[in-house]
Structure formats: structure tokens, C-alpha cells
Design a protein around this motif. Structure first.
Motif, PDB file in Angstrom:
ATOM      1  N   ILE A 104       1.048  -1.124   0.030  1.00  0.00           N
ATOM      2  CA  ILE A 104       0.161   0.067   0.076  1.00  0.00           C
ATOM      3  C   ILE A 104       0.852   1.150   0.144  1.00  0.00           C
ATOM      4  O   ILE A 104       0.522   2.348  -0.497  1.00  0.00           O
ATOM      5  CB  ILE A 104      -1.059   0.110   1.219  1.00  0.00           C
ATOM      6  N   LEU A 105       2.060   1.146   0.652  1.00  0.00           N
ATOM      7  CA  LEU A 105       2.816   2.349   0.403  1.00  0.00           C
ATOM      8  C   LEU A 105       3.721   2.467  -0.818  1.00  0.00           C
ATOM      9  O   LEU A 105       3.572   3.759  -1.252  1.00  0.00           O
ATOM     10  CB  LEU A 105       4.104   2.112   1.346  1.00  0.00           C
ATOM     11  N   ILE A 121       4.497   5.821   6.280  1.00  0.00           N
ATOM     12  CA  ILE A 121       5.986   5.901   6.534  1.00  0.00           C
ATOM     13  C   ILE A 121       6.291   5.853   8.149  1.00  0.00           C
ATOM     14  O   ILE A 121       7.067   5.142   8.606  1.00  0.00           O
ATOM     15  CB  ILE A 121       6.840   7.120   5.793  1.00  0.00           C
ATOM     16  N   GLN A 122       5.233   6.649   8.826  1.00  0.00           N
ATOM     17  CA  GLN A 122       5.491   6.724  10.245  1.00  0.00           C
ATOM     18  C   GLN A 122       4.804   5.378  10.897  1.00  0.00           C
ATOM     19  O   GLN A 122       5.414   4.995  12.028  1.00  0.00           O
ATOM     20  CB  GLN A 122       4.776   8.086  10.758  1.00  0.00           C
ATOM     21  N   LEU A 123       3.898   4.951  10.301  1.00  0.00           N
ATOM     22  CA  LEU A 123       3.235   3.814  10.759  1.00  0.00           C
ATOM     23  C   LEU A 123       3.987   2.381  10.518  1.00  0.00           C
ATOM     24  O   LEU A 123       4.154   1.725  11.642  1.00  0.00           O
ATOM     25  CB  LEU A 123       1.968   3.596   9.971  1.00  0.00           C
ATOM     26  N   PHE A 124       4.751   2.291   9.383  1.00  0.00           N
ATOM     27  CA  PHE A 124       5.406   1.024   9.180  1.00  0.00           C
ATOM     28  C   PHE A 124       6.628   0.970   9.927  1.00  0.00           C
ATOM     29  O   PHE A 124       7.459   1.919   9.894  1.00  0.00           O
ATOM     30  CB  PHE A 124       5.407   0.867   7.754  1.00  0.00           C
ATOM     31  N   PRO A 125       7.081  -0.183  10.066  1.00  0.00           N
ATOM     32  CA  PRO A 125       8.282  -0.296  10.596  1.00  0.00           C
ATOM     33  C   PRO A 125       9.569  -0.342   9.478  1.00  0.00           C
ATOM     34  O   PRO A 125       9.050  -0.413   8.168  1.00  0.00           O
ATOM     35  CB  PRO A 125       8.668  -1.715  11.213  1.00  0.00           C
ATOM     36  N   LYS A 126      10.898  -0.234   9.863  1.00  0.00           N
ATOM     37  CA  LYS A 126      11.822   0.126   8.647  1.00  0.00           C
ATOM     38  C   LYS A 126      11.849  -1.222   7.858  1.00  0.00           C
ATOM     39  O   LYS A 126      11.744  -0.983   6.530  1.00  0.00           O
ATOM     40  CB  LYS A 126      13.059   0.085   9.216  1.00  0.00           C
ATOM     41  N   GLU A 127      11.545  -2.417   8.227  1.00  0.00           N
ATOM     42  CA  GLU A 127      11.566  -3.682   7.289  1.00  0.00           C
ATOM     43  C   GLU A 127      10.545  -3.524   6.082  1.00  0.00           C
ATOM     44  O   GLU A 127      10.734  -3.894   5.168  1.00  0.00           O
ATOM     45  CB  GLU A 127      11.318  -4.693   8.168  1.00  0.00           C
ATOM     46  N   VAL A 128       9.362  -2.917   6.540  1.00  0.00           N
ATOM     47  CA  VAL A 128       8.408  -2.487   5.588  1.00  0.00           C
ATOM     48  C   VAL A 128       8.677  -1.831   4.559  1.00  0.00           C
ATOM     49  O   VAL A 128       8.274  -1.714   3.356  1.00  0.00           O
ATOM     50  CB  VAL A 128       6.876  -2.218   6.299  1.00  0.00           C
ATOM     51  N   SER A 138      11.940  -0.369  -4.469  1.00  0.00           N
ATOM     52  CA  SER A 138      11.617   0.024  -2.828  1.00  0.00           C
ATOM     53  C   SER A 138      10.908   1.108  -3.217  1.00  0.00           C
ATOM     54  O   SER A 138      10.605   1.817  -4.216  1.00  0.00           O
ATOM     55  CB  SER A 138      12.965   0.267  -2.214  1.00  0.00           C
ATOM     56  N   PRO A 139       9.984   1.367  -1.961  1.00  0.00           N
ATOM     57  CA  PRO A 139       9.384   2.713  -2.170  1.00  0.00           C
ATOM     58  C   PRO A 139      10.233   3.965  -2.443  1.00  0.00           C
ATOM     59  O   PRO A 139      10.082   4.860  -3.074  1.00  0.00           O
ATOM     60  CB  PRO A 139       8.704   2.930  -0.720  1.00  0.00           C
TER      61      PRO A 139
END
Length: 345
Positions: A104-105, A121-128, A138-139
Motif C-alpha cells: 500500500i505504501l 511511513i510513520q506507521l510502518f517499521p523499517k523492514e516494510v 523499493s518505495p
């Protein structure tokens, strides 16, 4: 850096980040891990890669429809029907992956939905943040393709990797150098340590090109200046024939890049794997103007390539270029005296 298909596939697999979606699902206490998707084997040009997914498996509807009702940091306004959605449904939207491998990002960035992107970006951990789609983008790659420096900034601040390579072996910084996106490049490198930046600047894509080579090939003079300021090695050789950025600029007859590189310490006598110097290339292309610039910078006209040819040998029959070269028997401290006939005429 030519390699067979098997070794290239191995490189691609090694370069791809582990699926952080499964990690994120575990954080959300989901018990349905997603099977990894195979990368696409269909070759597609990077310039159109982002556009190809604008109408993705989710169709052409706005990305906002995908996050209606999802709890994102508690700061997005939620429609009335959001209250009726279960927590599991919210998790499914946030952790789903399209057939193209986009999270979704990825989709929020493709649709340039800045508010949603920033919240994700703030919600997801770095791995995502480091998940790569089927094109190994990548994003951060997508944000760079679309020239979204604010998104690049947020991703890098949150810990997105600068080292991930797409299906062509390009890092996000390669993309910025190719497209001349100085703002994105600046945001990418602003928070990088000197060791991390040095490593990224050495990464070669599958054509053997580092960022400085890509900038030179695409005549991106502003990006080239930026790379020089960041401490990029101007004499680094690309992996297929050993050319430096100066060799590439000479081949393109790019006088501006030649001047820029020579003025910032590029080795005028750098040799390719076959022994050719930039002067060999300039003479071979009958470019008297660039040959003159190289001679004024002290290029050695008597260096021999693997064919045992000097630049003078290649200049036979071209009076304009021959006029640049010294007499063989006049040397000072072991180096030939350069005649600046054209410069003074």
C-alpha cells in the motif's frame, strides 16, 4: 560485469530485501503469513516502470479508497463506515501486496497521495519500508522516479536503505543521477554516514556503472557537481571496460563535463582495461577541441594502449590534432612538451 542469467538472478535475489510484510503481520498478531511472490521475468524499461503500475491490480480508483477505515496513527479522518470495519480488515489492507508486488505504501507513492504516504511511513517499521516489488523497486526508488523529495526525506529519516538495487541494479541514487534530481539526491545523502555514502557511491548497476558514471552518461552536470561535493571518486572505473567518467564524457563530446571533471582532479591519463586514455578516445573520434583540453591538462601523448598505439599514432592524417602534439625529441623531466598551437592561434 557481464554474467550469465543464473548468476544475475542470484544477485537479484541477494539484493532484494526480506519481506517485511510478514514481520509486520506478526506485529499485528496476524496468523496468515503471505507466500513470497516470484519476481517478474518480463523486462521493462525503468522510465515507464512506475507508470505501468498506476493502474495496478487495485484498478484506477484513488488510493484513498484503500485506506478508508484504516487506523493510521489516529490522525487521518475516518468516514462513518470505518467504525464498522473489523481490526482484521484493517490489517488486511495495510499488509496486502498486489500481483505486481506493490504494498500500500508503493501505491500511495505512485498515486502521489502525500498525506497518506507520510502517515504510512510513520506507521510502518523499517523492514516494510524496504520491501521491493516485482521490479525490485523499493518505495525509495519510486519516490525518486516521481521526484518527490519530501517523501525521500521521510523514508531516509525513518531508515530506508540506500543500498537496495532494482531489476537493472540501480540504487535510488542511480535513479536520481540518471534523471538529474538533485533535490532527491540531496535528501538521500543528507543523513548518511561517510562510510555508508562511500559504499553507495561504489555500487555498480548490472551494466557496471556507478552513480558518477550514470551522471556523466546522461550529461547531468548539476548532479555531477553534487557528487563531486559529496566526495565521489571521479577516477573509479566502470566494470565492463574500465572507463572513468572522463572517458565517458569524451566519448559523448561533452565539453562541459570534461572541463568539470578535469577541474576537479580527474586523472587525465586514466587507462581503460585495454590501455586507452581519454586522449586516445578523443583522437579516435577526431575531436580536436577536447583533445586540446586534455593536452592543456597535461595528457601524455605517448602512452600506449594494448594495440601498442599512442594518441599520436591515431592522429595520423588529422592535421588539427597533430598540431596539438609535441615533437618527440623535446622533453622536460621525462615528459613531452605539449604544443599549444591551437590554444594560441
Amino acid at each position: 560485469m557481464a554474467s550469465d542469467d543464473c548468476s544475475k538472478d542470484a544477485l537479484l535475489e541477494d539484493g532484494r530485501a526480506d519481506s517485511g510484510i510478514d514481520s509486520y503481520r506478526s506485529l499485528l498478531k496476524s496468523d496468515e503469513p503471505r507466500e513470497p511472490r516470484e519476481p517478474s521475468s518480463d523486462p521493462r524499461e525503468k522510465a515507464s516502470a512506475a507508470d505501468e503500475r498506476l493502474d495496478s491490480a487495485y484498478g484506477s480508483s484513488s488510493i484513498t479508497e484503500l485506506v478508508e477505515g484504516c487506523t493510521i496513527s489516529g490522525s487521518l479522518e475516518k468516514p462513518a463506515k470505518a467504525c464498522e470495519q473489523s481490526e482484521r480488515e484493517e490489517e488486511d489492507v495495510l499488509t496486502s501486496i498486489t500481483e505486481e508486488g506493490d504494498t500500500i505504501l508503493h501505491l500511495a507513492i505512485i498515486h502521489e497521495e502525500d498525506v497518506i504516504t507520510q502517515h504510512l511511513i510513520q506507521l510502518f517499521p523499517k523492514e516494510v519500508l524496504n520491501i521491493q516489488n516485482n521490479l525490485y523497486q523499493s518505495p525509495l526508488h519510486l519516490a525518486t522516479y516521481l521526484n518527490l523529495p519530501s517523501v525521500v526525506k521521510s523514508l531516509v529519516e525513518k531508515g530506508a536503505s540506500l543500498e537496495l538495487q532494482d531489476q537493472h541494479g540501480n540504487t535510488a541514487l542511480h535513479v536520481a543521477c540518471q534523471q538529474g534530481q538533485t533535490e532527491c539526491a540531496t535528501e538521500m545523502t543528507r543523513y548518511a554516514s561517510s562510510d555508508e555514502l562511500a559504499l553507495v557511491l561504489k555500487i555498480q548497476n548490472w551494466r557496471g556503472l556507478t552513480c558518477v558514471h550514470v551522471a556523466a552518461l546522461n550529461r547531468q552536470h548539476q548532479i555531477l557537481r553534487f557528487l563531486i561535493k559529496t566526495g565521489a571518486n571521479l577516477n573509479i572505473q566502470e566494470g565492463t571496460s574500465g572507463k572513468t567518467a572522463l572517458h565517458l564524457a569524451v566519448e559523448l563530446h561533452d565539453v562541459a563535463s570534461v572541463k568539470l571533471l578535469l577541474g576537479n582532479g580527474a586523472n587525465v591519463d586514466a587507462a581503460m582495461f585495454n590501455g586507452c586514455t581519454p586522449l586516445h578516445l578523443a583522437v579516435g573520434r577526431q575531436d580536436a577541441s577536447i583533445a586540446n583540453l586534455l593536452c592543456q591538462s597535461g595528457a601524455d601523448t605517448m602512452l600506449r594502449n594494448m594495440e601498442d598505439e599512442t594518441a599520436q599514432d591515431l592522429a595520423e592524417g588529422n592535421d588539427d590534432i597533430l598540431a596539438l602534439f609535441p615533437f618527440d625529441d623535446i622533453q622536460i623531466s621525462g615528459r613531452s612538451v605539449v604544443c599549444k598551437f591551437l590554444a594560441e592561434s
